[in-house]
Write a protein that holds these residues in place. Structure first.
Motif, mmCIF file in Angstrom:
data_model
loop_
_atom_site.group_PDB
_atom_site.id
_atom_site.type_symbol
_atom_site.label_atom_id
_atom_site.label_comp_id
_atom_site.label_asym_id
_atom_site.label_seq_id
_atom_site.Cartn_x
_atom_site.Cartn_y
_atom_site.Cartn_z
ATOM 1 N N PRO A 139 0.829 -1.220 0.000
ATOM 2 C CA PRO A 139 0.000 0.000 0.000
ATOM 3 C C PRO A 139 0.858 1.263 0.000
ATOM 4 O O PRO A 139 1.803 1.381 0.785
ATOM 5 N N GLY A 140 0.559 2.168 -0.915
ATOM 6 C CA GLY A 140 1.301 3.415 -1.021
ATOM 7 C C GLY A 140 2.431 3.355 -2.014
ATOM 8 O O GLY A 140 3.057 4.388 -2.316
ATOM 9 N N GLN A 141 2.754 2.202 -2.553
ATOM 10 C CA GLN A 141 3.856 2.061 -3.505
ATOM 11 C C GLN A 141 3.513 2.754 -4.818
ATOM 12 O O GLN A 141 2.417 2.626 -5.353
ATOM 13 N N LYS A 142 4.505 3.483 -5.367
ATOM 14 C CA LYS A 142 4.278 4.213 -6.612
ATOM 15 C C LYS A 142 4.410 3.283 -7.810
ATOM 16 O O LYS A 142 5.302 2.433 -7.862
ATOM 17 N N VAL A 143 3.521 3.486 -8.775
ATOM 18 C CA VAL A 143 3.500 2.669 -9.980
ATOM 19 C C VAL A 143 3.447 3.581 -11.200
ATOM 20 O O VAL A 143 2.643 4.519 -11.241
ATOM 21 N N ILE A 144 4.326 3.317 -12.183
ATOM 22 C CA ILE A 144 4.303 4.046 -13.455
ATOM 23 C C ILE A 144 3.908 3.060 -14.543
ATOM 24 O O ILE A 144 4.607 2.070 -14.790
ATOM 25 N N SER A 145 2.775 3.300 -15.188
ATOM 26 C CA SER A 145 2.279 2.350 -16.175
ATOM 27 C C SER A 145 1.480 3.074 -17.244
ATOM 28 O O SER A 145 1.296 4.296 -17.181
ATOM 29 N N LYS A 146 1.005 2.252 -18.248
ATOM 30 C CA LYS A 146 0.250 2.813 -19.366
ATOM 31 C C LYS A 146 -1.204 2.368 -19.320
ATOM 32 O O LYS A 146 -1.517 1.257 -18.892
ATOM 33 N N VAL A 147 -2.052 3.260 -19.816
ATOM 34 C CA VAL A 147 -3.484 2.971 -19.878
ATOM 35 C C VAL A 147 -3.726 1.982 -21.014
ATOM 36 O O VAL A 147 -3.303 2.206 -22.166
ATOM 37 N N VAL A 148 -4.430 0.875 -20.689
ATOM 38 C CA VAL A 148 -4.723 -0.141 -21.709
ATOM 39 C C VAL A 148 -6.183 -0.113 -22.133
ATOM 40 O O VAL A 148 -6.521 -0.541 -23.243
#
Length: 498
Positions: A42-51
Motif C-alpha cells: 500500500p502506497g507504492q508508486k507505480v508508473i504504467s500505461k493505460v490499456v
C-alpha cells in the motif's frame, strides 16, 4: 572489455567488475519494479500505461500479467472533460486489493469505493479516500466513504479555516486523509485539512522555486497587523513592513491598505531558512527624491511640518517621502542652543529656506533664514537700540523679531524682570519691545539683545548729558567771574583818578 575500460579510483579501488555489474543490474531492476511491479505494498508508486477505459474505471497494465483499476473521475477536469486516453503513461499509487482487482489512485481525489479493509489499507499507505459529508454530529461531520463506511471528521479538520457552517459542506464529496483507524474500524477519523495543508505545502515549494529578489509579483492582502500587512501570493505569504508601504510615514497600515485588496509588490528579501519573504509596495512607486532638485531649488521658501527632533537638528516633512533637516546651528535665532526642542516642537508648522539639495544621498538641508538674506543683510552694531516684537517665549529667554526682519535673542538675565517671572504671560507673542544690542556674531548671524540694557544706556546718556551741562555752566561761571574782577578793578582805578 568491461574490465579494460573501468578506471580505478580511491573511491572504487575495492570494487570489482562483478560488483559494478551487480549495482547496474540492481538499478535496472529497481526501475523495472517501479514501472511494472510484482508484489505491491500500500502506497507504492507505480508508473504504467493505460490499456483500456471501461465504465467508471481506467485500467492500466501491471507487468503484462494483470491490470490495475483507477476511478475514471480522478481524470475529470473542472470543465467536466476527461483528460486521459489509451496509451497515456501515468503515475499512480497502489491502494488495495478489492475483489481480486488491484485498486490504484492518482491521489488527486482519493479512493471512493472502499471496504472497511480498504480504508485500513489507505490508512497504512497514507493514501486519501473520497467521502461524502452526510450530516452534522457533535463536534464535527458524519462522512460516508464508499457509500457504506461511516466515519467522523471534526469541525477543525474540514477546512484550513475550520469553518463550522454546515451548509457549506453538507452533501459535498471531498478527499480525506485517514488520521485514525481504531477498534477494527469502529472509530475512523478523517481530515480534509491535512490534505489541504499537504497540497498547500507542495504549492509553496513550487512557488518558492520561481521567486527571486527584485521580482515584481501580484498578491492579495490577507491580514493587517501593527507591524505591516501579510500578502497571499497564491499559496505563500509575504510581509510588507510598515516602512515599505509607501514613501511617506505610515503609522497604521489600515490607513492605506485593506483586507482583500489586490496589490503589486516587489520582493526585497528572501530567507527560506526562517520562512520569511519580505515585500515592498514602496519599491514599485516612483522615488520622490528624483525630482527634489527641481521642486525645491536652493534658496526657495518651503512649507512643512516638524516630524522629528534629534540632538543635531529638526526634520521637516515637505511631502510624503521627502524630509529636510534644519541643523541645530540654524535654529538658534542668534544664540547657541543645546537641543532643538528649546526652539521648536514636533507637529509645528514652519517656513524654511532650502540651503542645499542632494538627491543621490536623499538629503535636503534647510534654514530658518535665507542665505541670500544673510549675504545682503547689514548687521547692527553692539550698543544700537532697536525696536521689535516678541516672536516666541522660551524657558531660557525670548526671541524677538526686529523691524528689519532679523531675529535676536534676549536671555532671561537681560529681561530686567524679577527672577522667576513668567515672561510668556507678561510678554505674549506680538508684544512690542525696545532692546539694545549686546553682542553680534557676524559669522553665524546671531544677535544677542538686552531689554534691561536699554534703560541702563538711557540713564547713562542722561547722566552724560547732565554732566556735560554742569561742566559747561562751570566754564560760563568761571568766565563771568574773571570779567567781574576786571570790571571792579577798572572802576576802582577810575575812582582814584577822579
Amino acid at each position: 572489455m568491461l574490465e579494460e575500460k573501468m578506471e580505478i579510483s580511491p573511491e572504487n579501488e575495492g570494487d570489482t567488475v562483478e560488483n559494478v555489474e551487480e549495482e547496474e543490474s540492481f538499478a535496472l531492476l529497481f526501475e523495472k519494479n517501479s514501472r511494472l511491479p510484482g508484489r505491491l505494498e500500500p502506497g507504492q508508486k507505480v508508473i504504467s500505461k493505460v490499456v483500456s477505459i471501461s465504465g467508471d474505471f481506467v485500467y492500466v497494465d501491471m507487468d503484462g500479467k494483470s491490470e490495475g483499476a483507477i476511478d475514471l473521475k480522478e481524470f475529470k477536469d473542472e470543465k467536466g472533460d476527461y483528460s486521459i486516453g489509451i496509451g497515456d503513461e501515468i503515475e499512480a499509487f497502489f491502494a488495495s486489493f478489492q475483489n481480486g482487482v488491484k485498486r490504484l489512485t492518482t491521489m488527486k481525489h482519493g479512493l471512493s469505493i472502499l471496504s472497511l479493509s480498504g480504508i485500513r489499507d489507505a490508512y497504512n499507505a497514507n493514501l486519501p479516500v473520497s467521502g461524502k459529508v452526510s450530516g452534522e454530529l457533535k463536534g464535527g461531520f458524519e462522512v460516508y466513504v464508499g457509500g457504506k463506511v461511516r466515519c467522523f471528521c471534526p469541525f477543525s479538520q474540514i477546512d484550513l479555516k475550520g469553518n463550522h457552517e454546515k451548509e457549506a459542506y453538507l452533501g459535498q464529496v471531498f478527499s480525506f486523509k485517514v488520521v485514525e483507524y481504531e477498534e477494527d474500524g469502529r472509530n475512523i477519523i478523517l481530515s480534509r485539512r491535512a490534505l489541504l495543508e499537504e497540497e498547500r505545502e507542495i504549492e509553496r515549494d513550487r512557488i518558492k522555486q520561481t521567486l527571486e529578489v527584485g521580482m515584481e509579483v501580484t498578491g492579495t492582502i490577507r491580514s493587517i497587523q501593527k507591524f505591516g500587512a501579510f500578502i497571499d501570493l497564491g499559496g505563500i505569504d509575504g510581509l510588507i513592513p510598515l516602512s515599505e508601504i509607501g514613501w511617506g510615514r505610515t503609522g497604521n497600515a489600515e490607513d492605506v491598505l485593506s483586507v482583500g485588496q489586490e496589490v503589486a509588490v516587489k520582493i526585497i528579501a528572501i530567507d527560506w531558512g526562517k520562512n520569511r519573504l519580505t515585500l515592498s509596495l514602496k519599491a514599485t512607486q516612483s522615488d520622490p527624491f528624483l525630482s527634489a532638485a527641481e521642486k525645491y531649488p536652493v534658496d526657495s521658501l518651503v512649507h512643512g511640518t516638524i516630524v522629528r527632533l534629534t540632538p543635531f537638528g529638526a526634520f521637516v516633512n515637505l511631502e510624503p517621502g521627502v524630509d529636510g533637516l534644519i541643523h541645530i546651528s540654524r535654529l538658534g535665532a542668534g544664540r547657541r542652543i543645546k537641543h532643538p526642542k528649546e526652539v521648536v516642537e514636533e507637529g509645528q508648522v514652519v517656513d524654511a529656506y532650502v540651503h542645499e539639495v542632494d538627491p543621490k544621498n536623499k538629503r535636503i538641508s534647510l534654514s530658518m533664514e535665507s542665505r541670500q538674506k544673510h549675504e545682503n543683510t547689514v548687521l547692527p552694531q553692539a550698543g544700537d537700540i532697536l525696536d521689535g516684537v516678541v516672536e516666541k517665549a522660551l524657558p531660557s529667554g525670548m526671541i524677538l523679531r526686529l523691524n528689519d526682519g532679523m531675529t535676536g535673542f534676549i536671555p532671561n538675565s537681560e529681561m530686567g524682570t524679577p527672577r522667576g517671572t513668567n515672561h510668556n504671560r507678561m510678554f505674549p507673542v506680538g508684544t512690542g519691545m525696545q532692546v539694545i544690542v549686546k553682542e553680534v556674531d557676524s559669522a553665524r548671524n546671531r544677535i544677542t539683545l538686552s531689554r534691561s540694557g536699554v534703560s541702563e544706556k538711557l540713564e547713562q546718556e542722561e547722566l552724560s548729558q547732565y554732566m556735560n551741562k554742569v561742566v559747561k555752566d562751570e566754564k560760563t561761571d568761571s568766565r563771568l567771574g574773571s570779567l567781574g574782577e576786571l570790571l571792579k578793578a577798572a572802576m576802582e582805578k577810575n575812582k582814584k583818578a577822579g
